[in-house]
Design a protein around this motif. Structure first.
Motif, short mmCIF file in Angstrom:
data_model
loop_
_atom_site.label_atom_id
_atom_site.label_comp_id
_atom_site.label_asym_id
_atom_site.label_seq_id
_atom_site.Cartn_x
_atom_site.Cartn_y
_atom_site.Cartn_z
N VAL A 177 39.29 12.65 -23.93
CA VAL A 177 38.37 13.72 -24.37
C VAL A 177 38.83 14.29 -25.71
O VAL A 177 38.02 14.55 -26.61
CB VAL A 177 38.30 14.82 -23.30
CG1 VAL A 177 37.61 16.07 -23.84
CG2 VAL A 177 37.57 14.31 -22.06
N GLY A 178 40.14 14.48 -25.87
CA GLY A 178 40.68 15.07 -27.09
C GLY A 178 40.62 14.17 -28.29
O GLY A 178 40.85 14.63 -29.43
N SER A 179 40.30 12.88 -28.09
CA SER A 179 40.26 11.95 -29.22
C SER A 179 38.98 12.07 -30.03
O SER A 179 38.86 11.47 -31.10
CB SER A 179 40.42 10.52 -28.72
OG SER A 179 39.27 10.11 -27.98
N ARG A 180 38.03 12.85 -29.54
CA ARG A 180 36.74 12.99 -30.24
C ARG A 180 36.47 14.48 -30.47
O ARG A 180 36.26 15.23 -29.51
CB ARG A 180 35.63 12.36 -29.41
CG ARG A 180 34.24 12.52 -29.99
CD ARG A 180 33.21 11.79 -29.16
NE ARG A 180 33.28 10.34 -29.36
CZ ARG A 180 32.57 9.46 -28.68
NH1 ARG A 180 31.74 9.88 -27.72
NH2 ARG A 180 32.68 8.18 -28.92
N PRO A 181 36.45 14.94 -31.72
CA PRO A 181 36.27 16.37 -32.01
C PRO A 181 34.81 16.80 -31.89
O PRO A 181 34.11 17.03 -32.88
CB PRO A 181 36.77 16.49 -33.46
CG PRO A 181 36.50 15.14 -34.06
CD PRO A 181 36.71 14.14 -32.95
N ASP A 182 34.34 16.93 -30.65
CA ASP A 182 32.94 17.30 -30.41
C ASP A 182 32.80 18.67 -29.79
O ASP A 182 31.77 18.98 -29.19
CB ASP A 182 32.28 16.24 -29.52
CG ASP A 182 33.00 16.09 -28.18
OD1 ASP A 182 34.01 16.80 -27.96
OD2 ASP A 182 32.55 15.27 -27.36
N GLY A 183 33.85 19.48 -29.92
CA GLY A 183 33.81 20.83 -29.36
C GLY A 183 34.23 20.90 -27.92
O GLY A 183 33.98 21.90 -27.25
#
Length: 303
Positions: A177-183
């Motif tokens: 989840v933390g690998s994608r900066p989508d909020g």
């Protein structure tokens, strides 16, 4: 063993689909299916497999093989194998759980064997003119049959692979989840829930793999692994989903991931962990697991 032996009167009048037709290869070899072909190897928990006795007028008539046939245009191997198996045996395809697919690729023609688990020796019936009988045959007795040459050549490998435990994909959810900066940091539980919903899709589409095969063996090109997702912190509030085993770490997520790998490897389960954490990756490899980058998983789920 159960058998259905109603004998069809003769060959069908002609092709039923534009994909029905021969592909001629150098050396005089001919193979059925202009888009390639696929077949189903259904395996019960007791190790019985479903074999089809091929009608005399068919290619390699009189031998025992797998239900299957030509793939339609735009049809995937699993879809084709399941459709053909249902047409030829009336097997309940909803009860089939794919485990892996092995590919024979001859360039101009290919054949995909889809190996699937079934809860037991399901009812079957000859529902197609291409066979004269169907049997659930114990694995120990398969080689005693007069087998289709293709099945005869691949049977030792398929039998060994089918008898092995399922591969397992362990997902370090916080890292993925933390690998994608989508909020995601604004709603960690919601982000974890979305990831779990995506992982459930793997139960249907499987995971493309690139496993080099030894000489004389077929490469395995897709697997349907068991999926374990490790949640930590606020994400532990995410609900369960079908097809995914959710592990809620009591303390640190990394420790819980390593514990899962140790448990699975001890049970001889081939285990891959999805994480980009280098420290965790080193611990996973030391415990006998393999690694997969989060981007590779996310690309699959996005697709």
């Amino acid at each position: 063993m159960t058998e259905s032996a109603s004998v069809p009167p003769g060959p069908p009048p002609g092709p039923r689909d534009p994909a029905d037709g021969w592909v001629d290869l150098p050396g005089g070899r001919r193979f059925w299916g202009r888009n390639g072909a696929a077949g189903l190897l259904a395996v019960t928990p007791a190790g019985e497999v479903l074999l089809q006795h091929r009608v005399g007028w068919s290619h390699f008539g009189g031998t025992w093989g797998l239900p299957g046939g030509a793939r339609h245009a735009g049809e995937g191997p699993v879809e084709g194998a399941f459709r053909e198996a249902h047409e030829e045996t009336a097997i309940d395809v909803a009860a089939l759980r794919p485990r892996f697919a092995a590919l024979l690729d001859l360039g101009a023609w290919s054949y995909t064997t889809v190996v699937a688990a079934v809860p037991g020796a399901l009812p079957v019936a000859v529902s197609d003119p291409e066979s004269t009988g169907l049997e659930w045959v114990p694995a120990d007795l398969v080689a005693q049959r007069a087998l289709h040459p293709g099945l005869e050549a691949s049977w030792p490998q398929l039998r060994a692979e089918a008898a092995a435990p399922d591969h397992v994909l362990v997902v370090d959810a916080a890292n993925v989840v933390g690998s994608r900066p989508d909020g995601w940091w604004r709603d960690r539980t919601g982000a974890a829930s979305r990831l779990l919903a995506g992982l459930a899709v793997l139960d249907a589409v499987g995971l493309a793999v690139d496993e080099p095969a030894a000489d004389g063996l077929l490469p395995v090109v897709r697997r349907w692994p068991a999926v374990v997702a490790v949640l930590e912190g606020e994400a532990r509030a995410a609900g369960d989903v079908d097809g995914v085993e959710v592990v809620r770490a009591e303390r640190d997520g990394d420790g819980a991931v390593v514990e899962q790998v140790q448990r699975l490897v001890a049970d001889d389960r081939a285990t891959t962990v999805v994480t980009a954490d280098r420290g965790l990756g080193a611990r996973v490899e030391a415990a006998g697991g393999r690694l997969m980058r989060p981007g590779a998983l996310l690309a699959l789920l996005d697709g």
